[in-house]
Design a protein around this motif. Structure first.
Motif, PDB file in Angstrom:
ATOM      1  N   ARG A 222      -4.911  -4.747  -3.320  1.00  0.00           N
ATOM      2  CA  ARG A 222      -3.723  -4.224  -4.007  1.00  0.00           C
ATOM      3  C   ARG A 222      -2.984  -5.378  -4.663  1.00  0.00           C
ATOM      4  NH1 ARG A 222      -0.950   0.663  -0.734  1.00  0.00           N
ATOM      5  NH2 ARG A 222      -2.823   1.967  -0.658  1.00  0.00           N
TER       6      ARG A 222
ATOM      7  N   THR B 135       0.333  -6.628  -7.376  1.00  0.00           N
ATOM      8  CA  THR B 135       1.582  -6.294  -8.067  1.00  0.00           C
ATOM      9  C   THR B 135       1.816  -7.334  -9.158  1.00  0.00           C
ATOM     10  OG1 THR B 135       2.476  -5.388  -6.020  1.00  0.00           O
ATOM     11  CG2 THR B 135       4.042  -5.843  -7.772  1.00  0.00           C
TER      12      THR B 135
ATOM     13  N   VAL C 192      -4.484  -0.788  -7.581  1.00  0.00           N
ATOM     14  CA  VAL C 192      -5.073  -0.512  -6.268  1.00  0.00           C
ATOM     15  C   VAL C 192      -6.573  -0.317  -6.468  1.00  0.00           C
ATOM     16  CG1 VAL C 192      -5.125   1.086  -4.309  1.00  0.00           C
ATOM     17  CG2 VAL C 192      -2.963   0.648  -5.513  1.00  0.00           C
TER      18      VAL C 192
ATOM     19  N   LEU D 188       4.106  -0.072  -5.552  1.00  0.00           N
ATOM     20  CA  LEU D 188       3.064   0.350  -4.611  1.00  0.00           C
ATOM     21  C   LEU D 188       3.612   1.303  -3.557  1.00  0.00           C
ATOM     22  CD1 LEU D 188       1.121  -3.002  -4.139  1.00  0.00           C
ATOM     23  CD2 LEU D 188       0.169  -0.871  -5.052  1.00  0.00           C
TER      24      LEU D 188
END
Length: 350
Positions: free
Chosen positions: A187, A189, A215, A255
């Motif tokens: 994952r 960001t 993701v 997320l």
């Protein structure tokens, strides 16, 4: 321009396969309808997203404004026209980059595909482990846009993104954003260059924005088969500007919002599933001549309501060269960071 479906395994010989079929739709349909409505959230109630046919947002390209053109675009009609026009794909539009910092954070103009090239530099002492990635416009001038590199002493994968190819320092004034992964490396960001919430102004105005999140899911083949990617981005307001998402803590980021299905002002995108081709025994996607080498890293990102509108596509054209094309509502920093996530060590199982 050759419309070649793209293999995701080791074969690239799938030239003629599903060429006449749905795979040739994306590039043409972009011009015919106004996909901007898919991305508009702007604090409106979620019902707005459905009203694709009614309200073209401000700033839409001229001929796309009329509601009639939106309704006409049923695939059957579009397909007949497409087959005739297939050969005359318009040349890449001229893109002016006057202010680099502004340009790389601005959404692509509606109706324009920004075509770029990513090169990976592995030369030098530690570049094998920490390559530098460069993003240029894929046009005659090869205008430099962004550079990215993984930070060395970071517990998780952490890529710095800069508007200067020679200055990739966190403190430098050319630092424009970063990509950070979780411990698993599945994952990611993407932040702009604002301040960490711990160092915020009283009015919170300087806090960094989250520009997107990615993701990756494994499938039955681990990461060896086609990957499943979910891309989460902030929605756009009625003026076609990104809705700022400035989380105050880790539980408020893209997320967590996505995980908790709190989708106000948040848009979910996915990679387009490649199709298994029996003849070549491989997965194929059509990149319209923009991708020439098979790789598990090749992907196209779409909105589930309009899988023909390619928000972004990325794929290999040489050992260390990749094409990266993006459309509204993405900006260069978002697209480049999404591409960088696909290079990350835990995912790169080729």
């Amino acid at each position: 321009c050759d419309h070649v479906p793209m293999s995701l395994t080791a074969t690239t010989s799938s030239d003629e396969e599903d060429d006449s079929d749905s795979s040739t739709k994306p590039i043409r349909s972009e011009k015919k309808k106004n996909p901007a409505c898919l991305f508009q959230t702007g604090g409106d109630p979620p019902k707005e997203k459905k009203s694709k046919k009614k309200v073209p947002p401000k700033g839409a390209e001229s001929e796309e404004e009329t509601p009639e053109t939106l309704q006409k675009n049923s695939n059957k009609k579009g397909k007949a026209k497409k087959s005739k026009k297939k050969e005359e794909r318009p040349p890449s539009p001229v893109i002016e980059v006057d202010n680099l910092e502004e340009f790389v954070l601005q959404p692509a103009p509606q109706g324009v595909t920004v075509k770029c090239r990513v090169t990976r530099d592995k030369k030098g002492m530690d570049r094998g482990l920490y390559p530098t990635y460069y993003l240029h416009l894929d046009n005659d001038k090869k205008v430099f846009l962004l550079a990215g590199r993984k930070r060395k002493k970071s517990k998780t994968s952490n890529y710095l993104i800069s508007i200067d190819p020679t200055d990739l320092s966190r403190g430098g004034e050319n630092f424009i954003g970063k990509l950070r992964s979780n411990l698993m490396g599945t994952r990611f960001t993407v932040f702009d260059n604002g301040a960490n919430p711990d160092r915020a102004n009283a009015d919170w105005s300087n806090v960094r924005q989250e520009l997107s999140a990615v993701v990756y899911e494994t499938n039955v083949l681990g990461f060896k088969g086609p990957r499943k990617m979910t891309v989460i981005i902030p929605g756009m307001n009625a003026d076609c500007e990104r809705v700022p998402i400035r989380p105050r803590n880790d539980n408020d980021g893209l997320l967590m919002r996505w995980q908790n299905r709190n989708m106000d002002n948040v848009i979910e995108l996915h990679n387009k599933a490649p199709v298994w081709n029996d003849e070549t025994q491989s997965y194929v996607l059509n990149f319209h001549g923009r991708v020439t080498h098979a790789s598990v890293k090749n992907f196209q990102i779409v909105h589930s309501s309009d899988p023909d509108y390619i928000v972004m596509q990325f794929g290999r054209v040489a050992d260390d060269a990749f094409t990266m094309d993006y459309n509204y509502p993405l900006c260069a920093v978002q697209a480049f960071a999404i591409a960088l996530s696909s290079f990350d060590g835990k995912l790169a199982c080729e």
